[in-house]
Design an enzyme around this catalytic site. Structure first.
Site, mmCIF file in Angstrom:
data_model
loop_
_atom_site.group_PDB
_atom_site.id
_atom_site.type_symbol
_atom_site.label_atom_id
_atom_site.label_comp_id
_atom_site.label_asym_id
_atom_site.label_seq_id
_atom_site.Cartn_x
_atom_site.Cartn_y
_atom_site.Cartn_z
ATOM 1 N N CYS A 135 0.792 -1.217 0.000
ATOM 2 C CA CYS A 135 0.000 0.000 0.000
ATOM 3 C C CYS A 135 0.827 1.271 0.000
ATOM 4 O O CYS A 135 2.018 1.254 0.203
ATOM 5 C CB CYS A 135 -0.863 0.055 1.251
ATOM 6 S SG CYS A 135 -1.932 -1.343 1.424
ATOM 7 N N ALA A 136 0.102 2.372 -0.199
ATOM 8 C CA ALA A 136 0.644 3.713 0.011
ATOM 9 C C ALA A 136 -0.202 4.379 1.090
ATOM 10 O O ALA A 136 -1.419 4.229 1.094
ATOM 11 C CB ALA A 136 0.551 4.518 -1.270
#
Lengths: 361, 500
Positions: A13-14
């Site tokens: 993820c970011a």
């Protein structure tokens, strides 16, 4: 659409978070530009935002954001809500009608008041809200509450975060604290509720990582009545914070330390009081240790906290420009919206970094 | 009337140099020198391999006696032999060591996980890898007090705990069942490894007093050697209700084994039988157990954790819950494969349930009742290797206790003749000439080596699992998968099948 994950959810993820400690509001397109820079860290299967201070005119009511599969389940949930609380306002969450995202559910928000008479004996108001959320999320097939705090809201869906932002018209919202999440799931439940942030009461968590201790963290929470139905790490983190901070009333520092505690060899070198406290913490809360790679941004009405696992297996960069604190998976996202920060640094593994809302006089 | 062929056959080859070392070494009297050569009495051979290990010419081999009976799955040779033995003696058949029957071994039907791509594995040579474990009652939550400077002080009063540097402890083996040298090795190794040994029910030999911080003293139904100084010369006390190898029955150390030293340690007259009744005669119910737990806590001013050891029987989860509610700080669950110095064969081989299933049920039951923190769970009975330790911890054990594996490191060859007192390796014997065969220094070194090797293997697997602390595996059944098991067993173990 409401087919939930049956196996453990795995995703990279970011994450990004922006907070103004003086409570000055920031428009939603700012955080959208930041998270959009990290497009490559997501794969279009989930994006979301949490925003604080967006409902000033309803700030005393619980704002429930709920997704429904169909009108039928919406009706039965509404009946249940009317029975257990007072519905002050009920409306569709505004969306950009021209955009279509896959599997869009019915998205509705409710502003709710809790009359004292409805709260069972021995329950606090918050306990009661948690029990209502748990009940709807586990017992009403086809309904899912994805946000349940006051003067805050979570917006999420299937798509890249910048698309989700446009879909929800987030540029029209102003918040003093924003967090955002872009998701890269390796298995694809394709479910809106599975996107992040994940919230409970006014807590919201965005998280990058995979918690290798998920199995025991989940079993530990189950002992205290939490039902982990989403199979995601984020859900476990939110419930863990709720347990440690709200139910066990631990000081914030201590609760966060329980999630990423110091190593025994560090504890052995501490002075007497600290050593005693840390030894007991590890003994009693060993099952709360989040082991494995993660960086998280935990937000609430009063604070934004960034933290990584104790050996920092996932990235986290923090920056400050005057009263605004930025946290992000990558520095590039911060530079996109703040070209000249006063300071930029990477916290130590397991070391929480705080941004706190100043008390208003 | 002779009915049985011998079990083993001892062959002595031409390379024998007639040094007679083997004759000296054989404590079972199976070898003698006759007509200028070594002659074997096959009937007496126990297959302990003392002679083969010590023969300088490697001239001795022990084989199964090649007696071929008419094939019969139901009436196996073992069954026939037992019937003949009973027909001769009119007695129940005694045996030693653990259940050797081919019941399923669930450890071998469970596989551990490892990280690939989405979460990184951790290199135990580069990163810290923590095995430290505390045994004892924990509060369900902690309270802190924060002063004006922001310094934090713990205000919850913690119950006494035992600190372990490895989740492996040594199981109770009494002085009497094993030799003093065995206990000295266990105690010495426990001190060096930062773990604990358990005296079993035979009292505390004086020679062990210097190791008291690494000793658990037992309070069993015979109450041997118990007085105030015994109860206070330890890290913890264990009430032994039952033993996996012989659930529901007591023990009987015959008078001829009660030597001067053992009589002193057990505080009974020498030469008299040492009888451990089947139940504790002051514990006929769970509330009686609570009284004994608190009597022991009173006697030790609440400074020592008090554990309870029970055998894994059918209803073990409910029993364990009662034991924890009765106030036990630790509960040891001993599976049906646990070892013994002596037990009736029929009990050893047919009573109790596997530790894997018992452990899984106990951990789950205590969690369901929200009392898992109130006691540490120790699993024992057939733990053979580091993989078993890891799987037990993933099922929910706080620590495991090993008995047989520790004895094997000292030289035990599992000949199952412990009850004869003739152990050729100096382990299960009180004969001075045999005991001295077991060198204490060397034994400590070997046992420490073995546990260190297990610790390294455990760290290696934790690293592969992507966690750097044992508590992140403890109870994490998500990291286990079952193979070759039906749905019911998977459900009892609380694990998923491989592939899911």
């Amino acid at each position: 659409m409401f087919k939930r994950a049956e196996t453990k959810d795995i995703s990279g993820c970011a994450v990004v978070g922006i907070m103004n400690e003086k409570g000055k509001t920031i428009r939603g397109d700012v955080i959208t530009s930041a998270i959009a820079v990290m497009h490559e860290r997501s794969n279009g299967l989930g994006g979301g935002f949490a925003a604080y201070g967006i409902y000033p005119e309803f700030k005393d009511y619980y704002a429930f954001h709920i997704m429904f599969e169909d009108e039928g389940v919406k009706d039965s949930v509404e009946t249940f809500l009317q029975d257990s609380m007072v519905v002050v306002k009920s409306e569709a969450i505004p969306i950009r009608k021209k955009m279509s995202l896959a599997n869009t559910p019915i998205l509705w928000r409710y502003f709710l008041e809790v009359p004292k008479s409805k709260i069972p004996a021995g329950f606090s108001e918050e306990d009661f809200i948690v029990s209502v959320v748990m009940r709807i999320n586990t017992r009403f097939n086809g309904a899912f509450i994805f946000s349940s705090g006051k003067n805050m809201g979570i917006f999420k869906g299937l798509g890249y975060p910048e698309d989700v932002s446009r879909f929800f018209r987030l540029e029209e919202y102003e918040a003093y604290l924003w967090t955002a999440h872009g998701r890269f799931p390796t298995n694809t439940p394709g479910w809106w509720g599975g996107a992040h942030p994940f919230g409970l009461l006014d807590w919201a968590v965005v998280h990058n990582g995979e918690i290798s201790s998920y199995g025991i963290n989940k079993r530990y929470l189950e002992m205290f009545g939490y039902e982990c139905t989403l199979m995601t790490d984020t859900e476990v983190i939110v419930y863990m914070l709720d347990l440690l901070l709200r139910k066990h009333n631990l000081p914030q520092d201590i609760a966060l330390t329980a999630l990423a505690p110091p190593f025994w060899k560090e504890i052995d070198e501490m002075d007497k009081n600290k050593k005693e406290a840390m030894t007991a913490l590890r003994m009693v809360y060993g099952s709360a240790l989040l082991n494995g790679p993660f960086s998280i941004i935990i937000s609430s009405t009063s604070s934004m906290i960034g933290m990584t696992d104790r050996i920092m297996l996932r990235p986290l960069v923090v920056a400050r420009k005057q009263d605004t604190v930025y946290m992000s998976s990558e520095e590039s996202a911060i530079r996109e919206v703040c070209q000249d920060p006063d300071e930029v640094w990477s916290p130590q593994g397991g070391e929480p970094v705080y941004a706190r809302l100043e008390e208003r006089a | 009337m002779r009915m049985m062929p011998p079990e083993f056959m001892v062959k002595i080859s031409d390379s024998c140099i007639k040094c007679k070392r083997c004759i000296n070494e054989c404590s079972f009297g199976a070898l003698r020198f006759e007509n200028d050569r070594v002659v074997a009495d096959h009937d007496k051979c126990a297959a302990c391999h003392r002679c083969t290990a010590f023969c300088p010419a490697h001239a001795i081999t022990v084989e199964k006696f090649p007696a071929i009976f008419k094939d019969n799955y139901l009436w196996s040779q073992d069954v026939l032999k037992s019937l003949w033995k009973q027909s001769e003696s009119g007695a129940k058949i005694l045996t030693g060591a653990g259940n050797d029957k081919p019941y399923p071994v669930f450890w071998d039907k469970m596989l551990l996980d490892a990280c690939q791509v989405t979460n990184p594995s951790i290199d135990p040579l580069r990163e810290p890898m923590e095995l430290r474990t505390y045994l004892g009652k924990k509060p369900d939550k902690l309270e802190f007090w924060q002063d004006k400077k922001g310094d934090i002080k713990l205000t919850t009063v913690m119950e006494p705990q035992i600190k372990l540097e490895t989740p492996i402890i040594f199981a109770g083996m009494s002085y009497g069942a094993v030799s003093l040298n065995v206990q000295l090795i266990l105690a010495g190794a426990a001190r060096e490894l930062g773990t604990i040994m358990n005296t079993g029910e035979g009292g505390l030999p004086q020679e062990l007093s210097e190791y008291k911080d690494h000793i658990v003293v037992q309070c069993a139904s015979g109450r041997f050697g118990i007085n105030l100084s015994y109860l206070n010369s330890c890290a913890a006390i264990e009430i032994k209700i039952g033993q996996g190898a012989k659930p529901g029955i007591g023990g009987h150390l015959p008078g001829e084994k009660v030597t001067e030293e053992i009589s002193r340690t057990r505080r009974i007259p020498s030469g008299t039988d040492a009888i451990s009744p089947a139940p504790h005669h002051d514990i006929y119910s769970i509330e009686d157990l609570r009284q004994l737990i608190y009597a022991l806590k009173e006697a030790t001013r609440y400074k020592k954790p008090v554990g309870v050891k029970i055998a894994a029987v059918h209803n073990v989860a409910a029993i364990a819950s009662g034991v924890v509610r009765a106030g036990a700080d630790m509960i040891t669950i001993d599976g049906f494969r646990g070892g013994t110095g002596a037990a009736p064969q029929v009990i050893r081989d047919h009573v109790g349930i596997p530790i894997e299933l018992a452990l899984a049920r106990v951990d789950e039951q205590l969690r369901r009742e929200g009392i898992r923190h109130m006691a540490s769970i120790i699993a024992s009975g057939g733990i053979r290797q580091s993989a078993d330790v890891l799987k037990a911890i993933a099922l929910g054990a706080d620590a495991v206790a090993i008995g047989t594996a520790a004895l094997v490191s000292m030289g035990c060859h599992l000949c199952q003749k412990c009850h004869t007192g003739l152990c050729a390796w100096g382990i299960a014997t009180q004969k001075p000439e045999l005991i001295k065969r077991l060198n204490v220094e060397e034994g400590i070194k070997r046992l420490v080596n073995m546990i260190k090797a297990w610790n390294l293997e455990i760290k290696e697997i934790l690293g592969a699992l992507g966690v750097n602390s044992i508590e992140s595996l403890r109870g994490s059944r998500e990291r286990l998968r079952g193979v070759d098991m039906d749905e019911v067993y998977l459900d009892v173990l609380g694990i998923k099948p491989a592939g899911r």
